[in-house]
Motif scaffolding. Structure first.
Motif, mmCIF file in Angstrom:
data_model
loop_
_atom_site.group_PDB
_atom_site.id
_atom_site.type_symbol
_atom_site.label_atom_id
_atom_site.label_comp_id
_atom_site.label_asym_id
_atom_site.label_seq_id
_atom_site.Cartn_x
_atom_site.Cartn_y
_atom_site.Cartn_z
ATOM 1 N N GLU A 72 -9.553 -2.708 -3.330
ATOM 2 C CA GLU A 72 -9.593 -2.046 -2.028
ATOM 3 C C GLU A 72 -10.190 -0.650 -2.159
ATOM 4 O O GLU A 72 -10.061 0.001 -3.209
ATOM 5 N N ASN B 54 0.789 -1.226 0.000
ATOM 6 C CA ASN B 54 0.000 0.000 0.000
ATOM 7 C C ASN B 54 0.823 1.280 0.000
ATOM 8 O O ASN B 54 0.331 2.332 0.386
ATOM 9 N N TYR C 122 -8.207 0.858 3.511
ATOM 10 C CA TYR C 122 -6.865 1.344 3.836
ATOM 11 C C TYR C 122 -6.816 1.869 5.269
ATOM 12 O O TYR C 122 -5.821 1.692 5.974
ATOM 13 N N LEU D 72 -3.927 1.557 -3.554
ATOM 14 C CA LEU D 72 -4.837 0.499 -3.100
ATOM 15 C C LEU D 72 -4.642 -0.759 -3.928
ATOM 16 O O LEU D 72 -4.303 -0.686 -5.114
ATOM 17 N N GLY E 158 -0.136 5.143 -0.364
ATOM 18 C CA GLY E 158 -1.600 5.087 -0.284
ATOM 19 C C GLY E 158 -2.232 4.458 -1.509
ATOM 20 O O GLY E 158 -3.422 4.645 -1.772
#
Ligand SMILES: *Cc1c(COP(=O)(O)O)cnc(C)c1O
Length: 419
Positions: free
Chosen positions: A402, A377, A407, A382, A380
């Motif tokens: 995701e 990840n 997250y 996904l 950030g």
């Protein structure tokens, strides 16, 4: 050999109406046909079983397909064991080949009745405080030195953290025999992604000889030899495509030569292939969203190394096809990049490809193993969806992408931030 995607532009255009790119796509037909070829290659050995290395592609829908083909699973952590159990694998359908093993992992492996493959002699006493020894137990062997085929070094077992020395292997089996263990397995994994038919036969010779020596010394029943993973796939168009029938036949010859004369013709051959089982039957589908012209020509795509890290960490080659331009000349040279703030986030460097236009769909080949599963990840980013292309041509979502909520889910603490 030209690498052809197992999906067409028209099929992808249909899929993206429901599931936006990027996504990993898997080919059920290819998976099943390959699994059947592997079983045919070892059909001379009645006890043969493949234990798919779950870490390569831990998706229960794909594990279920393999299960239907009579394949077991090789797990190395609590979570992988948990997954195997949920999919319905039982007892000796599960091989537990772990290292630096936590207590709770051994406990679950034992509770599920799986075959436990000890990485080290010190694990025997550690395990004894946790769970009982089973009738069948296995140990991992590391012969040390270099592993070479025709004087070419394939890998260096002496630098590998796995397995035990010959002396430790014998001491371990002696100890286990004293504890009432009846059947023994020997495992070794000496080289990765080998693109030669000689890897398994060469490894088999080493392990079969060790099995004969140990049987003579301890008078124990060696029930199986686990050749583990390491049979590779042709990532590059010019790479050799392993002929699994030739590999099976190569192992059979060594078996007849070394084991049969010793009265060990009941010994089962096990494998723990990951890459060979799934890599070619998965691809990463991504869309070109930017182009950039500075000192080099760049194409920016909506996938990044967080979806497929092999190129970034090992400089691994993954072939790329621009869908709908399969027959156009490869007369442009690009770096194909993702959007991480890391310069290693490149799926291809100086790659000759047809002219790419914004909106084109690219297939990044051979991501069916060690692809999605190595995702992370960073920045950030996904994790993507996984989609199964069924034998009837329909596309099924087998893992959704995701979301931002996923997250942040682990920050959902009692007194914590509300995100
Ligand atoms: C990774 C691994 C495998 C599978 O390796 P491949 O290269 O995917 O065939 C098999 N066994 C063990 C113990 C592993 O760690």
């Amino acid at each position: 050999m030209e690498k052809k995607p197992f999906v067409t532009l028209e099929q992808v255009q249909e899929m993206v109406k429901k599931y936006p790119t990027p996504f990993h796509l898997y080919d059920e037909k290819g998976i099943r046909e390959n699994a059947r070829r592997l079983k045919a290659a070892f059909s001379w050995n009645p006890g043969f079983r493949e234990y798919f290395a779950v870490k390569a592609t831990p998706n229960p829908y794909l594990l279920q397909i393999l299960r239907e083909e009579g394949i077991g699973v090789d797990c190395s952590s609590y979570t992988e064991l948990y997954l195997a159990d949920k999919v319905g694998f039982r007892g000796d359908e599960i091989m537990f080949s772990s290292n630096v093993t936590p207590r709770e992992d051994f406990k679950l492996a034992s509770d599920l009745g799986s075959i436990i493959n000890f990485d080290d002699i010190t694990h025997l006493k550690f395990y004894e405080g946790i769970a009982p020894f089973h009738e069948t137990m296995s140990c991992r062997y590391n012969p040390g030195g270099n592993f070479a085929i025709h004087n070419q070094i394939m890998d260096t077992p002496r630098d590998a953290k796995y397995g035990m020395t010959k002396e430790q292997l014998i001491d371990s089996f002696r100890y286990l025999k004293g504890k009432g263990v009846k059947h023994f397995g020997i495992h070794a994994f000496l080289a990765s992604n080998t693109i030669t038919e000689e890897y398994y036969p060469k490894l088999a010779r080493i392990l079969f000889k060790a099995a004969v020596e140990i049987k003579r010394e301890l008078g124990i029943h060696i029930a199986f030899i686990n050749l583990s993973g390491g049979v590779g796939v042709p990532y590059r168009p010019e790479d050799h495509q392993n002929d699994i029938m030739a590999i099976g036949e190569g192992v059979r010859k060594i078996y007849e030569e070394i084991l049969v004369p010793e009265g060990m013709g009941d010994l089962a051959i096990y494998t723990e292939l990951g890459r060979f089982m799934l890599a070619p039957y998965g691809c990463l589908v991504t869309q070109a969203i930017h182009e950039k012209h500075i000192y080099k020509e760049y194409i920016g795509v909506d996938a990044c190394a967080a979806n497929l890290m092999r190129p970034a960490i090992y400089g691994a080659y993954h072939h790329i096809t621009v869908l709908g331009k399969e027959n156009e000349p490869r007369d442009h040279v690009y770096d194909v990049t993702g959007g991480l703030c890391e310069n290693c986030d490149k799926f291809a460097i100086d790659r000759s490809l047809p002219k790419i236009d914004i909106g084109d769909y690219l297939v990044i080949h051979d991501t069916g193993a060690h692809g999605f599963s190595m995702g992370y990840n960073y920045n950030g980013k996904l994790r993507s969806a996984e989609i199964l292309l069924k034998e009837d041509g329909s596309a099924h979502l087998i893992r959704r992408a995701e979301t931002v909520e996923d997250y942040f889910a682990t920050l959902d603490l009692e007194h914590g931030f509300k995100l």
